[in-house]
Design an enzyme around this catalytic site. Sequence first.
Site, mmCIF file in Angstrom:
data_model
loop_
_atom_site.group_PDB
_atom_site.id
_atom_site.type_symbol
_atom_site.label_atom_id
_atom_site.label_comp_id
_atom_site.label_asym_id
_atom_site.label_seq_id
_atom_site.Cartn_x
_atom_site.Cartn_y
_atom_site.Cartn_z
ATOM 1 N N HIS A 160 -37.681 -30.655 5.288
ATOM 2 C CA HIS A 160 -38.569 -31.776 5.639
ATOM 3 C C HIS A 160 -38.581 -31.928 7.161
ATOM 4 C CE1 HIS A 160 -40.130 -35.826 6.070
ATOM 5 N NE2 HIS A 160 -40.662 -35.663 4.874
ATOM 6 N N GLU A 202 -46.996 -30.504 5.387
ATOM 7 C CA GLU A 202 -46.888 -31.879 5.861
ATOM 8 C C GLU A 202 -47.076 -31.905 7.374
ATOM 9 O OE1 GLU A 202 -44.637 -34.582 2.951
ATOM 10 O OE2 GLU A 202 -43.168 -33.721 4.302
ATOM 11 N N SER A 238 -49.021 -39.502 4.558
ATOM 12 C CA SER A 238 -49.844 -40.690 4.325
ATOM 13 C C SER A 238 -50.794 -40.560 3.134
ATOM 14 C CB SER A 238 -50.604 -41.077 5.605
ATOM 15 O OG SER A 238 -49.681 -41.387 6.643
HETATM 16 P P1 PGA Z 1 -45.533 -40.497 3.971
HETATM 17 O O1 PGA Z 1 -44.333 -39.424 3.964
HETATM 18 O O2 PGA Z 1 -46.249 -40.340 2.646
HETATM 19 O O3 PGA Z 1 -44.867 -41.816 4.111
HETATM 20 O O4 PGA Z 1 -46.426 -40.150 5.118
HETATM 21 C C1 PGA Z 1 -44.510 -38.141 3.435
HETATM 22 C C2 PGA Z 1 -43.241 -37.346 3.569
HETATM 23 O O5 PGA Z 1 -42.535 -37.494 4.564
HETATM 24 O O6 PGA Z 1 -42.909 -36.558 2.668
#
Ligand code: PGA
Length: 252
Positions: free
Chosen positions: A97, A169, A214
Site C-alpha cells: 500500500h 491506487e 476515493s
Molecule cells: P480511500 O483509500 O478510499 O480513503 O481514498 C483507499 C486506500 O488507501 O486503499
Amino acid sequence: MTRKPLIAGNWKMHGSLADSRKLVEALRGGVTAGARATMLLCPPYVYLSAVHEWVRGSPIVLGAQDIADKPATGAYTGEVSGQMLSDVGCSYVIVGHSERRALYGETDAVVATKLKAAQAAGLTPIACVGETLEQREAGETRSVISGQVAAIVDAAGVQALAKAVIAYEPVWAIGTGRTATPEQAQEVHAFIRGLVAARDATIAAGLSILYGGSVKGANARSLFAMADVDGGLVGGASLVAAEFLDIFRAAA
Ligand code: PGA
C-alpha cells in the site's frame, strides 16, 4: 475470461472493537450468498479474529492490511506471518500500500518479498501500485507503474500473478476526495494488463485489477463500468456501512 468483481475494504488504523462489530453487522445484512461480487474486509490485525467470528456463515471474506516479509516464524518483534494470518481466517492480504511505501519505507523489493510470503502461506496478495501527483504531472505515470509491476514479476515470476490481485491506487486520489476519472483509471488498468500480457496473455486476461482512491457510492458505478476495472480497494468509504454497501452493489 470473466473476473469476479472484488470489493475490498481497507479499514487502515481506524475504529474500535465496538465500532467494528456494528459495521460488520450492518454489512452482513446487505451481502447475500450468490452475489456477483465478493466483499472483503481488511481490519487491523488485532481485530481479525473477532471479525472472522462475526462474518462466519456469511459470504464476506477476510484479509489483512500487511504481512511480514519473512516466510517463516522467528525472532521478528512486532511482525505477523502469513501462516498466522491464515490461522485467523484471512484469505487475502494487501501488500505495498502506498502508505506502507511512503511512511514505512517499503521498497519494491520488500513488496515483492511480501507477495511471495503471502502466497507461500496460501493467501492471495493484493499488490498496490500507483503514482504520486508529482509523477503524474511530470508524465511519469506509465514508467512508475511499469517499474512497480516489473519489480513483482521479476522477483516472483509472472506465474505469481495467476494467484494475485493488483490494485491501482494513484497516491493523489487516496483519502483526498479526488478520484481518478473512469477514463484515467481505465487507461492505467489497461496499461497494467498489457504489461502482464507481454509476459503471459492468459494470466493477464484472468488478473483482477482493482481501482483505489476515493471510491464512493456516487462514483463506483462509472469506475466499475470500465472494461479493465475489476472492483475497488476502498478506504474511508469502507468504514460507513451504507456507503460501502452502495459500492458493493455497484459491482454486484
Ligand atoms: P480511500 O483509500 O478510499 O480513503 O481514498 C483507499 C486506500 O488507501 O486503499
